[in-house]
Motif scaffolding. Structure first.
Motif, PDB file in Angstrom:
ATOM      1  N   ARG A  31       0.874  -1.198   0.000  1.00  0.00           N
ATOM      2  CA  ARG A  31       0.000   0.000   0.000  1.00  0.00           C
ATOM      3  C   ARG A  31       0.895   1.227   0.000  1.00  0.00           C
ATOM      4  O   ARG A  31       1.414   1.640   1.039  1.00  0.00           O
ATOM      5  N   GLN A  32       1.079   1.762  -1.183  1.00  0.00           N
ATOM      6  CA  GLN A  32       2.005   2.863  -1.361  1.00  0.00           C
ATOM      7  C   GLN A  32       1.266   4.196  -1.240  1.00  0.00           C
ATOM      8  O   GLN A  32       0.839   4.786  -2.219  1.00  0.00           O
ATOM      9  N   ASP A  33       1.144   4.671   0.012  1.00  0.00           N
ATOM     10  CA  ASP A  33       0.551   5.997   0.221  1.00  0.00           C
ATOM     11  C   ASP A  33       1.496   7.081  -0.277  1.00  0.00           C
ATOM     12  O   ASP A  33       1.059   8.143  -0.724  1.00  0.00           O
ATOM     13  N   ASN A  34       2.795   6.789  -0.176  1.00  0.00           N
ATOM     14  CA  ASN A  34       3.796   7.758  -0.632  1.00  0.00           C
ATOM     15  C   ASN A  34       4.830   6.994  -1.450  1.00  0.00           C
ATOM     16  O   ASN A  34       5.765   6.415  -0.893  1.00  0.00           O
ATOM     17  N   PRO A  35       4.676   6.913  -2.801  1.00  0.00           N
ATOM     18  CA  PRO A  35       5.613   6.140  -3.627  1.00  0.00           C
ATOM     19  C   PRO A  35       7.066   6.573  -3.458  1.00  0.00           C
ATOM     20  O   PRO A  35       7.972   5.740  -3.500  1.00  0.00           O
ATOM     21  N   ASP A  36       7.299   7.880  -3.241  1.00  0.00           N
ATOM     22  CA  ASP A  36       8.694   8.329  -3.090  1.00  0.00           C
ATOM     23  C   ASP A  36       9.331   7.717  -1.839  1.00  0.00           C
ATOM     24  O   ASP A  36      10.505   7.320  -1.854  1.00  0.00           O
ATOM     25  N   ALA A  37       8.540   7.632  -0.747  1.00  0.00           N
ATOM     26  CA  ALA A  37       9.069   7.035   0.474  1.00  0.00           C
ATOM     27  C   ALA A  37       9.365   5.551   0.265  1.00  0.00           C
ATOM     28  O   ALA A  37      10.358   5.019   0.777  1.00  0.00           O
ATOM     29  N   THR A  38       8.501   4.889  -0.521  1.00  0.00           N
ATOM     30  CA  THR A  38       8.723   3.466  -0.795  1.00  0.00           C
ATOM     31  C   THR A  38      10.001   3.267  -1.600  1.00  0.00           C
ATOM     32  O   THR A  38      10.824   2.376  -1.310  1.00  0.00           O
ATOM     33  N   HIS A  39      10.178   4.116  -2.629  1.00  0.00           N
ATOM     34  CA  HIS A  39      11.399   4.005  -3.430  1.00  0.00           C
ATOM     35  C   HIS A  39      12.634   4.305  -2.585  1.00  0.00           C
ATOM     36  O   HIS A  39      13.692   3.649  -2.728  1.00  0.00           O
ATOM     37  N   LEU A  40      12.504   5.315  -1.704  1.00  0.00           N
ATOM     38  CA  LEU A  40      13.624   5.626  -0.819  1.00  0.00           C
ATOM     39  C   LEU A  40      13.958   4.449   0.099  1.00  0.00           C
ATOM     40  O   LEU A  40      15.133   4.142   0.341  1.00  0.00           O
ATOM     41  N   ALA A  41      12.920   3.747   0.590  1.00  0.00           N
ATOM     42  CA  ALA A  41      13.136   2.593   1.463  1.00  0.00           C
ATOM     43  C   ALA A  41      13.858   1.483   0.719  1.00  0.00           C
ATOM     44  O   ALA A  41      14.813   0.883   1.249  1.00  0.00           O
ATOM     45  N   TRP A  42      13.422   1.203  -0.491  1.00  0.00           N
ATOM     46  CA  TRP A  42      14.087   0.156  -1.264  1.00  0.00           C
ATOM     47  C   TRP A  42      15.539   0.539  -1.595  1.00  0.00           C
ATOM     48  O   TRP A  42      16.451  -0.291  -1.508  1.00  0.00           O
ATOM     49  N   GLY A  43      15.757   1.791  -1.968  1.00  0.00           N
ATOM     50  CA  GLY A  43      17.111   2.233  -2.283  1.00  0.00           C
ATOM     51  C   GLY A  43      18.022   2.170  -1.061  1.00  0.00           C
ATOM     52  O   GLY A  43      19.179   1.722  -1.148  1.00  0.00           O
ATOM     53  N   GLY A  44      17.504   2.644   0.087  1.00  0.00           N
ATOM     54  CA  GLY A  44      18.316   2.589   1.305  1.00  0.00           C
ATOM     55  C   GLY A  44      18.646   1.155   1.706  1.00  0.00           C
ATOM     56  O   GLY A  44      19.755   0.854   2.156  1.00  0.00           O
ATOM     57  N   THR A  45      17.658   0.260   1.538  1.00  0.00           N
ATOM     58  CA  THR A  45      17.904  -1.147   1.870  1.00  0.00           C
ATOM     59  C   THR A  45      18.959  -1.758   0.948  1.00  0.00           C
ATOM     60  O   THR A  45      19.854  -2.481   1.396  1.00  0.00           O
ATOM     61  N   ALA A  46      18.846  -1.439  -0.370  1.00  0.00           N
ATOM     62  CA  ALA A  46      19.837  -1.973  -1.312  1.00  0.00           C
ATOM     63  C   ALA A  46      21.238  -1.467  -0.976  1.00  0.00           C
ATOM     64  O   ALA A  46      22.218  -2.219  -1.013  1.00  0.00           O
ATOM     65  N   LEU A  47      21.317  -0.156  -0.628  1.00  0.00           N
ATOM     66  CA  LEU A  47      22.621   0.399  -0.267  1.00  0.00           C
ATOM     67  C   LEU A  47      23.164  -0.263   1.005  1.00  0.00           C
ATOM     68  O   LEU A  47      24.369  -0.573   1.104  1.00  0.00           O
ATOM     69  N   ALA A  48      22.286  -0.517   1.981  1.00  0.00           N
ATOM     70  CA  ALA A  48      22.710  -1.172   3.212  1.00  0.00           C
ATOM     71  C   ALA A  48      23.225  -2.582   2.931  1.00  0.00           C
ATOM     72  O   ALA A  48      24.242  -3.013   3.499  1.00  0.00           O
ATOM     73  N   PHE A  49      22.534  -3.315   2.041  1.00  0.00           N
ATOM     74  CA  PHE A  49      23.013  -4.650   1.677  1.00  0.00           C
ATOM     75  C   PHE A  49      24.368  -4.579   0.983  1.00  0.00           C
ATOM     76  O   PHE A  49      25.263  -5.395   1.256  1.00  0.00           O
ATOM     77  N   ALA A  50      24.537  -3.606   0.073  1.00  0.00           N
ATOM     78  CA  ALA A  50      25.811  -3.478  -0.625  1.00  0.00           C
ATOM     79  C   ALA A  50      26.944  -3.198   0.360  1.00  0.00           C
ATOM     80  O   ALA A  50      28.022  -3.805   0.289  1.00  0.00           O
ATOM     81  N   LEU A  51      26.689  -2.301   1.296  1.00  0.00           N
ATOM     82  CA  LEU A  51      27.710  -2.004   2.297  1.00  0.00           C
ATOM     83  C   LEU A  51      27.969  -3.222   3.191  1.00  0.00           C
ATOM     84  O   LEU A  51      29.109  -3.485   3.581  1.00  0.00           O
ATOM     85  N   GLY A  52      26.902  -3.957   3.507  1.00  0.00           N
ATOM     86  CA  GLY A  52      27.060  -5.152   4.335  1.00  0.00           C
ATOM     87  C   GLY A  52      27.935  -6.193   3.663  1.00  0.00           C
ATOM     88  O   GLY A  52      28.828  -6.781   4.297  1.00  0.00           O
ATOM     89  N   PHE A  53      27.706  -6.423   2.359  1.00  0.00           N
ATOM     90  CA  PHE A  53      28.531  -7.395   1.642  1.00  0.00           C
ATOM     91  C   PHE A  53      29.967  -6.910   1.508  1.00  0.00           C
ATOM     92  O   PHE A  53      30.924  -7.703   1.565  1.00  0.00           O
ATOM     93  N   LEU A  54      30.157  -5.589   1.327  1.00  0.00           N
ATOM     94  CA  LEU A  54      31.510  -5.043   1.236  1.00  0.00           C
ATOM     95  C   LEU A  54      32.259  -5.238   2.560  1.00  0.00           C
ATOM     96  O   LEU A  54      33.421  -5.683   2.576  1.00  0.00           O
TER      97      LEU A  54
END
Length: 607
Positions: A169-192
């Motif tokens: 339920r995307q009440d705010n699509p920008d916030a959803t995209h930001l959440a996915w981007g932040g999570t992807a960045l966190a995973f990338a840093l975690g693997f590094l």
């Protein structure tokens, strides 16, 4: 490393980890690093809780929020229990530790998902609470980064709940995209971070392995130094006493100092001293070879009963001189000659039993010595050597099996290096058997050699040489023997021994002369020194390269006791091995072995 991590891994546990396989070492270090972060994870969640409470206070579903807080508190308490458990000795089990830490991470992931479910129904503050829940999940991801399985399992499980509710339920699509981007960045840093830490783990494992190897080498050097020190201290008296007795006899024989020629008793005493000295030196050489891990045996069907009978007969004169009775007893099945034989090395069996029977006769002052041969169980043959000697207490018996240790109460005035029982036990183990002992002070002792037994095996009949009998020279074949030995004393001993056996002896000045004599003369046996200094292996190889019957002449390699020399001699073409200093039975046995391997070079009957 944090203080908690230092307490979790004690020095003993660390030494155990160092000896693990490289992969296990890396896993242990990853778990250790993750354990060091656990207290900080608890602090981070403790700091985040007031923020979530403040935001959740604006949510309409207060009952659900209370349930979420209860779940959070339970998860925090269980996680705290896990942190305390990691300090216990049970946490040293690597597999159990990995499962517990993984389940602890999934526990936090479950709590995060439950909070995300509460946030999804929080009305106006839904998006804020979901982002806070996602931050908590990313925090889990950060703390699982040191260990790859936790990063791959706990990390996705921790962020799955908040991301799922934001995406459905995307009440705010920008916030959803930001959440996915932040999570992807966190995973990338975690693997590094994980990759960098794994490289550090590899370097640390290599360093600890080198440190452990260096410690083992230092300990081996200390053991070697102690062994050499004990060897010198033990042999000094034995060598001095033996050589002093021989020197007195030789001085008398040479007529020095106006002395009369030595009597028969003096000559016998000198011979006994030399034989004792040779026995001590041979045992010491074998013990040193065993200490280096190079002692070998050649198991084959062996007539242990014949060896025991021969040794009893050999020790009977010594026992009779002391007024002792020595007897051999055997099972009725063995006495009737059943099919079957022990699987062992005949020479080593003779060595072990000779040491046991010799000790029994040496240390028993009155009474009797019994040798009993039995079949105690299927597939086993036992030889018991019992005596009525002084006996040993439990502590003395344990000490008797230690190298270079002698029991002062019983061995005072008796020659020996304190290695006979130690070597006998090692030989028994190498042959697939064991050497046991029980004793009682003032009563006597019983030593039992147990060996593998095969009911369908057939032992060859021992030859006279194997039984230690020289025999009548007139009754044995006369061989033509060529000696190539640069040690004049050893060459003279060989020549004397061969002539006592009735053989004709020729001696080559060097290896080149030995090759030339072999090419132009017919010899039945060649005896070549196999030491590298005498170029013996090259000489034997050249002889084997000769054309015709000369290249097939049986050869005996003369070695100084080093197993490497034996291997080199056999590789160069030797038919048998004779170790110096030799005994007459050993010389006769080497000749028999060499002739058994190859027929006489000139294909004629020996005159």
């Amino acid at each position: 490393m944090s203080p908690i991590s230092a307490r979790i891994f004690s020095p003993m546990a660390r030494q155990a980890e160092i000896r693990r396989a490289p992969h296990a070492q890396m896993t242990a270090q990853a778990l250790e690093t993750q354990a060091g972060l656990l207290p900080y994870a608890l602090m981070a969640f403790a700091v985040s809780l007031p923020i979530f409470v403040w935001a959740g206070g604006h949510a309409p579903n207060a009952a659900w929020m209370s349930a979420a807080f209860v779940t959070f508190a339970v998860a925090w308490g269980m996680f705290y229990a896990v942190v305390n458990w990691l300090k216990e000795p049970a946490a040293q089990d690597l597999a159990r530790r990995a499962r517990v830490q993984l389940m602890g991470g999934l526990l936090w992931a479950t709590a995060t998902a439950q909070l995300a479910g509460f946030a999804d129904g929080a009305g106006p503050v839904r998006e804020t609470l979901l982002m806070i829940s996602l931050a908590a999940g990313i925090m889990c991801l950060v703390f699982t980064a040191p260990w790859l399985p936790a990063l791959l399992i706990v990390g996705p499980a921790a962020v799955a709940g908040p991301l799922a509710f934001l995406t459905l339920r995307q009440d705010n699509p920008d916030a959803t995209h930001l959440a996915w981007g932040g999570t992807a960045l966190a995973f990338a840093l975690g693997f590094l971070v994980n990759r960098m830490l794994r490289r550090q783990y590899e370097l640390a494992a290599e360093r600890e392995g080198l440190a452990a190897e260096r410690a083992e080498q230092a300990e081996a050097a200390r053991r070697l130094a102690r062994s050499k020190s004990d060897l010198v201290a033990t042999l000094s008296d034995e060598i001095r006493n033996g050589l002093t007795g021989v020197a007195h006899v030789l001085a008398a024989a040479a007529g020095r100092g106006g002395r009369a020629a030595p009597s028969r008793e003096q000559l016998a005493a000198g011979l006994d001293a030399v034989n004792e000295l040779l026995s001590v030196l041979n045992t010491t050489l074998d013990a040193e070879t065993a200490e280096a891990g190079r002692l070998t045996v050649e198991p084959q069907p062996t007539d242990v009963l014949a060896i025991a009978r021969d040794l009893v007969l050999a020790h009977r004169p010594q026992a009779s001189a002391k007024g002792l009775e020595i007897a051999l007893h055997m099972d009725a099945d063995l006495a009737s000659g059943p099919a079957g034989a022990a699987i062992a090395d005949p020479a080593r069996v003779r060595q072990v039993l000779g040491a046991l029977i010799g000790n029994a006769v040496k240390f028993t002052l009155r009474g009797r010595v019994e040798v009993r041969v039995t079949l105690p169980a299927a597939g086993r043959l036992a030889v018991e050597v019992a005596d009525t000697g002084p006996g040993l207490s439990e502590d003395e018996l344990a000490l008797a099996f230690q190298p270079f240790q002698r029991i002062r109460r019983t061995s005072a005035g008796s020659p020996g290096a304190g290695l006979g029982l130690t070597l006998a036990r090692q030989l028994a183990t190498l042959m697939g058997g064991e050497l046991r002992a029980h004793s009682a002070a003032g009563v006597g002792s019983c030593f039992t050699l147990e060996l593998p037994w095969q009911a369908d095996a057939v032992a060859p009949r021992p030859a006279a040489a194997d039984q230690g009998q020289i025999g009548d020279p007139a009754e044995r074949p006369r061989l033509r023997v060529l000696i190539a030995e640069d040690d004049s004393l050893a060459a003279a001993s060989l020549r004397n021994g061969l002539e006592q056996l009735g053989h004709k002896v020729a001696q080559a000045a060097d290896g080149h002369r030995a090759v030339e004599l072999t090419r132009v003369c017919d010899f039945d046996v060649l005896m070549i020194a196999a030491s590298a200094a005498s170029d013996g292996p090259a000489v034997m190889s050249r002889i084997r390269g000769l054309e015709g019957a000369a290249g097939r002449t049986p050869m005996i390699a003369l070695i100084g006791g080093d197993p490497d020399e034996a291997e080199v001699g056999l590789a160069a073409g030797a038919s048998a091995i004779l170790r110096k200093p030799f005994s007459m039975p050993a010389l006769a046995r080497a000749l028999a072995d060499a002739l058994a391997v190859r027929a006489c070079a000139n294909d004629r009957e020996v005159a």
